[in-house]
Scaffold this active site. Structure first.
Site, PDB file in Angstrom:
ATOM      1  N   ARG A 173       0.792  -1.218   0.000  1.00  0.00           N
ATOM      2  CA  ARG A 173       0.000   0.000   0.000  1.00  0.00           C
ATOM      3  C   ARG A 173       0.833   1.282   0.000  1.00  0.00           C
ATOM      4  O   ARG A 173       1.750   1.455   0.786  1.00  0.00           O
ATOM      5  CB  ARG A 173      -0.975   0.003   1.181  1.00  0.00           C
ATOM      6  N   PRO A 221       1.097   5.164   0.905  1.00  0.00           N
ATOM      7  CA  PRO A 221       0.447   6.031   1.884  1.00  0.00           C
ATOM      8  C   PRO A 221      -0.377   7.134   1.217  1.00  0.00           C
ATOM      9  O   PRO A 221      -0.023   7.647   0.164  1.00  0.00           O
ATOM     10  CB  PRO A 221       1.627   6.635   2.672  1.00  0.00           C
ATOM     11  N   LYS A 230       1.051  -3.851   3.587  1.00  0.00           N
ATOM     12  CA  LYS A 230       2.041  -3.066   4.321  1.00  0.00           C
ATOM     13  C   LYS A 230       2.564  -1.942   3.448  1.00  0.00           C
ATOM     14  O   LYS A 230       2.637  -2.081   2.228  1.00  0.00           O
ATOM     15  CB  LYS A 230       3.213  -3.970   4.740  1.00  0.00           C
ATOM     16  N   HIS A 231       2.943  -0.818   4.080  1.00  0.00           N
ATOM     17  CA  HIS A 231       3.656   0.237   3.364  1.00  0.00           C
ATOM     18  C   HIS A 231       5.071  -0.271   3.076  1.00  0.00           C
ATOM     19  O   HIS A 231       5.944  -0.227   3.946  1.00  0.00           O
ATOM     20  CB  HIS A 231       3.756   1.508   4.222  1.00  0.00           C
ATOM     21  N   VAL A 232       5.304  -0.746   1.893  1.00  0.00           N
ATOM     22  CA  VAL A 232       6.618  -1.279   1.538  1.00  0.00           C
ATOM     23  C   VAL A 232       6.791  -1.184   0.026  1.00  0.00           C
ATOM     24  O   VAL A 232       5.821  -1.257  -0.722  1.00  0.00           O
ATOM     25  CB  VAL A 232       6.769  -2.749   2.004  1.00  0.00           C
TER      26      VAL A 232
END
Length: 259
Positions: A8, A10, A58-60
């Site tokens: 995801r 941001p 996850k933010h990755v």
């Protein structure tokens, strides 16, 4: 049985997408995996250890599973107009609940200067404030660096970090074409995470900012165009998708297309 990977971005409405995945998990009996990897190798082995069907959120940045000897998951993501995204981030880090959560997590963290909290985005841009000068080639800015949407698709390589760079743009496009089943666009579904403290920003100020986001905007438009072509192809099987999408990813697209 497949593994869905939602790395995801941001401030693109990913809370909405996460809620969608949560509901789908209940309906289709798969697990939503929300883990924090220490590095790419740990991330890949950790995610691959779960038995499909499952999803990882996850933010990755995009991570190449095959590089570590694992099959690729089904990659999906969401993009947003880059200027609207930085405006959203600007007010997000000034929202009261943001510092309440930060203070709970980090009690020793000092509170921000009240004048910084009260500063509106338009004043920040028009006054030439360092926080709102989006300079090509920069790699980091004080509180996060959410100007670089391409970073989440380009990957972990050093070439992906400079803001608004040609190489990051081209690598991000290539990864989307070759690896992503679907890259959704924020305005195609409803948001559930609105910031009531975000005032309107004039189109004139947005245009000033857009002048520095040329390649980020190009990437956003690229993803939008690709999505629209995919949607037309889903409605008309005679049309050809714009990529060499595998049968596995076609099934994922059809499932998402029915939602």
């Amino acid at each position: 049985m497949e593994l869905l990977f939602f790395n995801r971005v941001p401030k693109v409405g990913s809370q909405t997408f996460m809620e969608l995945l949560r509901r789908l998990a209940i309906r289709n009996q798969f697990e939503t995996i929300r883990l924090a990897p220490a590095d790419q190798q740990m991330l890949v082995s950790l995610v691959a250890a779960h038995t499909p069907p499952a999803s990882y959120i996850k933010h990755v940045c995009y991570t190449n599973f095959t590089r570590f000897g694992y099959p690729s998951p089904i990659y999906v993501n969401v993009v947003r107009d880059p200027v609207e995204r930085v405006i959203s981030w600007y007010y997000y880090v000034r929202a009261p609940w943001y510092y309440v959560e930060r203070k709970r997590a980090f009690p020793d963290l000092p509170l921000p200067d009240p004048s910084w909290l009260k500063k509106d985005f338009e004043t920040c841009v028009l006054s030439g404030d360092r926080e709102c000068r989006y300079i090509e080639g920069e790699t980091h800015e004080g509180i996060g660096d959410h100007r670089r949407q391409t970073l989440f698709f380009c990957g972990h390589e050093p070439q992906c970090t400079p803001f608004n760079s040609v190489e990051a743009l081209q690598r991000a496009k290539r990864v989307v074409e070759e690896q992503y089943a679907v890259v959704e666009e924020l305005n195609t579904f409803n948001r559930i995470n609105r910031n009531a403290f975000k005032p309107p920003v004039s189109e004139a100020v947005k245009q000033i900012v857009r002048a520095n986001f040329t390649r980020e905007i190009e990437f956003y438009e690229f993803c939008k165009q690709r999505l629209h072509i995919q949607l037309r192809a889903l409605r008309d099987p005679a049309l050809t998708l714009p990529t060499t999408t595998t049968l596995r990813r076609r099934r994922a697209q059809r499932r998402l297309g029915r939602l």
